[in-house]
Design an enzyme around this catalytic site. Structure first.
Site: not given
Length: 264
Positions: A20, A156
């Site tokens: 990322g 999450y």
């Protein structure tokens, strides 16, 4: 954030991978490691919007076993080793509305992205680190691992809590073999995505950007320092932890949240 230090070449000769790493905190971390002399690989599904001439890009979909295998094989074929692994990829795309709005697919997707991808990449790169008796693995978690928000990001938060726990366990297994494993848990970071979020809140609620930022901080229970982190501030912490100056640090979670978590 202005650069204040000369990092010299403390990471010279090191090969680093930042997942990322094309935007946000991941990009800032990649640039920080490059400044310290490392050869830095970044990976994402899509090519960066701007050519990062100082960084080596590998396109890979890490949500699939094939994508992870491709990344590991390309890194090892191109560079022959990996010294530093920054498991930065993560995020939440689940809908708001609390527990009932979340499907099994929402849970599986969040756990895969935020927990199983780092585990899989560790499995891919750890063997050669152990053979070399040297390496640093940093898992980028979140204060939501300790301070979950239930409306939209519960999967999450649960995955990041799992990542923190896994990171600690792994560190105890491999520290004696020369590999340091650490966790960095940021609070709210002012990334491009955060800017877009505040703009959407500002527009939908007909309030100013400053009021929109305040509403996000209020949702977190407040940030004593009165602002989100800048990506470079998170990158500076990661840069230190990967350096020889942090040689005795392993198994620890470092929280960088401006004081958001209200307990010790």
């Amino acid at each position: 954030m202005e650069k204040q230090f000369n990092y010299g070449n403390e990471l010279s000769g090191k090969i680093a991978l930042v997942t990322g790493g094309t935007k946000g905190a991941g990009k800032a971390i990649a640039e920080r490691l490059h400044e310290a002399g490392a050869k830095v690989i970044i990976t994402a599904r899509n090519q960066p919007e701007q050519n990062e001439h100082n960084l080596y890009f590998i396109s890979a979909d890490l949500s699939t076993p094939a994508g992870i295998e491709t990344l590991v094989s390309q890194v090892m074929e191109k560079f022959g080793k990996l010294d530093i692994l920054i498991n930065n990829l993560g995020g939440s795309e689940t809908p708001g509305g609390g527990f009932a709005a979340l499907s099994v697919s929402d849970w599986e997707s969040s756990i895969r992205t935020n927990l199983l991808v780092p585990v899989s990449l560790d499995r891919g790169f750890l063997p050669q680190m152990l053979d070399n008796k040297s390496g640093v693995i940093i898992h980028i978690a979140s204060i939501q691992g300790r301070l979950p928000l239930h409306d939209a990001t519960l999967p999450y938060a649960a995955a990041k809590a799992g990542l923190i726990n896994y990171s600690k366990g792994l560190s105890k297994e491999v520290a004696s073999q020369g590999v340091r494993v650490l966790t960095v848990s940021p609070g709210w970071i002012m990334t491009e995505a955060s800017v877009r979020l505040t703009e959407r809140i500002s527009k939908s609620a007909n309030i100013t950007i400053e009021e929109a930022e305040k509403s996000i901080m209020n949702a977190l229970g407040g940030i004593p320092m009165g602002r989100p982190a800048q990506p470079q501030e998170v990158a500076e912490l990661v840069g230190f932890l990967t350096s020889p100056r942090a040689a005795y640090l392993s198994g620890t979670e470092f929280i960088i949240d401006g004081g958001t978590i209200p307990t010790i």
